[in-house]
Design a protein around this motif. Structure first.
Motif, PDB file in Angstrom:
ATOM      1  N   HIS A 103      39.043  40.472  58.581  1.00  0.00           N
ATOM      2  CA  HIS A 103      39.771  40.490  60.005  1.00  0.00           C
ATOM      3  C   HIS A 103      40.574  39.568  59.973  1.00  0.00           C
ATOM      4  O   HIS A 103      40.799  38.792  58.796  1.00  0.00           O
ATOM      5  N   LEU A 104      41.651  39.302  61.119  1.00  0.00           N
ATOM      6  CA  LEU A 104      42.613  38.299  61.449  1.00  0.00           C
ATOM      7  C   LEU A 104      42.011  37.117  62.159  1.00  0.00           C
ATOM      8  O   LEU A 104      41.637  37.762  63.083  1.00  0.00           O
ATOM      9  N   ILE A 105      42.261  35.810  61.859  1.00  0.00           N
ATOM     10  CA  ILE A 105      41.927  35.077  62.837  1.00  0.00           C
ATOM     11  C   ILE A 105      43.519  34.101  63.146  1.00  0.00           C
ATOM     12  O   ILE A 105      44.174  33.793  62.134  1.00  0.00           O
ATOM     13  N   ASN A 106      43.635  33.761  64.601  1.00  0.00           N
ATOM     14  CA  ASN A 106      44.894  33.002  64.636  1.00  0.00           C
ATOM     15  C   ASN A 106      44.304  31.595  65.028  1.00  0.00           C
ATOM     16  O   ASN A 106      43.632  31.388  65.817  1.00  0.00           O
ATOM     17  N   ARG A 107      44.673  30.830  64.013  1.00  0.00           N
ATOM     18  CA  ARG A 107      44.473  29.122  64.332  1.00  0.00           C
ATOM     19  C   ARG A 107      45.304  28.352  64.658  1.00  0.00           C
ATOM     20  O   ARG A 107      45.681  27.188  64.491  1.00  0.00           O
ATOM     21  N   GLN A 108      46.641  28.780  65.002  1.00  0.00           N
ATOM     22  CA  GLN A 108      47.900  28.459  65.020  1.00  0.00           C
ATOM     23  C   GLN A 108      47.833  28.326  66.808  1.00  0.00           C
ATOM     24  O   GLN A 108      46.925  28.810  67.548  1.00  0.00           O
ATOM     25  N   GLU A 109      48.850  27.440  67.255  1.00  0.00           N
ATOM     26  CA  GLU A 109      49.162  27.239  68.679  1.00  0.00           C
ATOM     27  C   GLU A 109      49.640  28.299  69.244  1.00  0.00           C
ATOM     28  O   GLU A 109      49.363  28.881  70.526  1.00  0.00           O
ATOM     29  N   ALA A 110      50.611  29.130  68.599  1.00  0.00           N
ATOM     30  CA  ALA A 110      51.493  30.121  69.063  1.00  0.00           C
ATOM     31  C   ALA A 110      50.799  31.594  69.137  1.00  0.00           C
ATOM     32  O   ALA A 110      50.133  31.783  67.945  1.00  0.00           O
ATOM     33  N   THR A 111      51.009  32.337  69.774  1.00  0.00           N
ATOM     34  CA  THR A 111      50.400  33.834  69.857  1.00  0.00           C
ATOM     35  C   THR A 111      51.202  34.361  68.578  1.00  0.00           C
ATOM     36  O   THR A 111      52.515  34.346  68.296  1.00  0.00           O
ATOM     37  N   ALA A 112      50.323  35.009  67.618  1.00  0.00           N
ATOM     38  CA  ALA A 112      50.864  35.916  66.623  1.00  0.00           C
ATOM     39  C   ALA A 112      51.249  37.518  66.961  1.00  0.00           C
ATOM     40  O   ALA A 112      50.532  37.969  67.737  1.00  0.00           O
ATOM     41  N   VAL A 113      52.087  38.203  66.390  1.00  0.00           N
ATOM     42  CA  VAL A 113      52.306  39.366  66.761  1.00  0.00           C
ATOM     43  C   VAL A 113      52.521  40.269  65.458  1.00  0.00           C
ATOM     44  O   VAL A 113      53.079  39.733  64.457  1.00  0.00           O
ATOM     45  N   TYR A 114      51.771  41.385  65.326  1.00  0.00           N
ATOM     46  CA  TYR A 114      51.785  42.222  64.025  1.00  0.00           C
ATOM     47  C   TYR A 114      51.396  43.829  64.334  1.00  0.00           C
ATOM     48  O   TYR A 114      51.177  43.951  65.572  1.00  0.00           O
ATOM     49  N   LEU A 115      51.815  44.577  63.459  1.00  0.00           N
ATOM     50  CA  LEU A 115      51.623  46.105  63.649  1.00  0.00           C
ATOM     51  C   LEU A 115      50.235  46.058  62.745  1.00  0.00           C
ATOM     52  O   LEU A 115      50.005  45.592  61.821  1.00  0.00           O
ATOM     53  N   ASP A 116      49.350  46.778  63.548  1.00  0.00           N
ATOM     54  CA  ASP A 116      48.148  47.392  62.975  1.00  0.00           C
ATOM     55  C   ASP A 116      48.217  48.784  62.805  1.00  0.00           C
ATOM     56  O   ASP A 116      48.236  49.726  63.816  1.00  0.00           O
ATOM     57  N   ILE A 117      48.136  49.414  61.747  1.00  0.00           N
ATOM     58  CA  ILE A 117      48.392  50.769  61.194  1.00  0.00           C
ATOM     59  C   ILE A 117      47.241  51.321  60.587  1.00  0.00           C
ATOM     60  O   ILE A 117      46.461  50.805  59.741  1.00  0.00           O
TER      61      ILE A 117
END
Length: 151
Positions: A103-117
């Motif tokens: 899985h992925l975890i966002n540990r940064q302040e900004a929202t992350a954007v990605y494609l999940d295919i």
């Protein structure tokens, strides 16, 4: 197929995991671009993952393959015994029937954007590595690992 108007694709927040497993993904936002374009065998999702949120519970699939491509931000890819940083332009692939949950975890302040295919298979079962959760092939849905259904 005509161009997909991304702004008109509905956003779905969170997940359908049973409580309390839904909490770490409660802020995740998914737009099903592939579905909006009429795809039935391939899922293509535009994902927005706010700070502190997870993409999913750590899991692996028996009959479905997954691929993620990071568009912006930074995410931590967590697998069975490893963590790797993924930044814009990075990608990762998850073949079917490899029992190493991810899985992925966002540990940064900004929202992350990605494609999940990923591929779709009605025969797919999904095992959640760290919790008492299993997803049986359609239409069974979520159960405990002993087979007892969640309410």
């Amino acid at each position: 197929m005509p161009k997909i108007d991304v702004a008109s694709v509905p956003e779905r927040r969170g997940s359908d995991y049973p409580t309390p497993f839904d909490q770490p993904v409660s802020g995740r936002v998914r737009q099903a671009l592939g579905k909006a374009g009429g795809l039935t065998d391939l899922g293509v999702n535009l994902m927005h993952l706010p700070s502190g949120q997870w993409s999913s519970q750590r899991h692996w699939h028996t009959h479905e393959e997954e691929f993620v491509y990071i568009l912006s931000g930074e995410l931590i890819l967590v697998t069975g015994d490893d963590e790797q940083v993924l930044r814009a332009g990075d990608c990762a692939a998850f073949p079917k029937n490899v029992p190493d949950g991810h899985h992925l975890i966002n540990r940064q302040e900004a929202t992350a954007v990605y494609l999940d295919i990923g591929t779709h298979s009605s025969a797919d079962a999904c095992t959640y590595s760290d919790i008492d959760l299993h997803a049986a092939p359609e239409p069974a849905g979520y159960s405990h690992k002993d087979g007892t259904a969640y309410p």
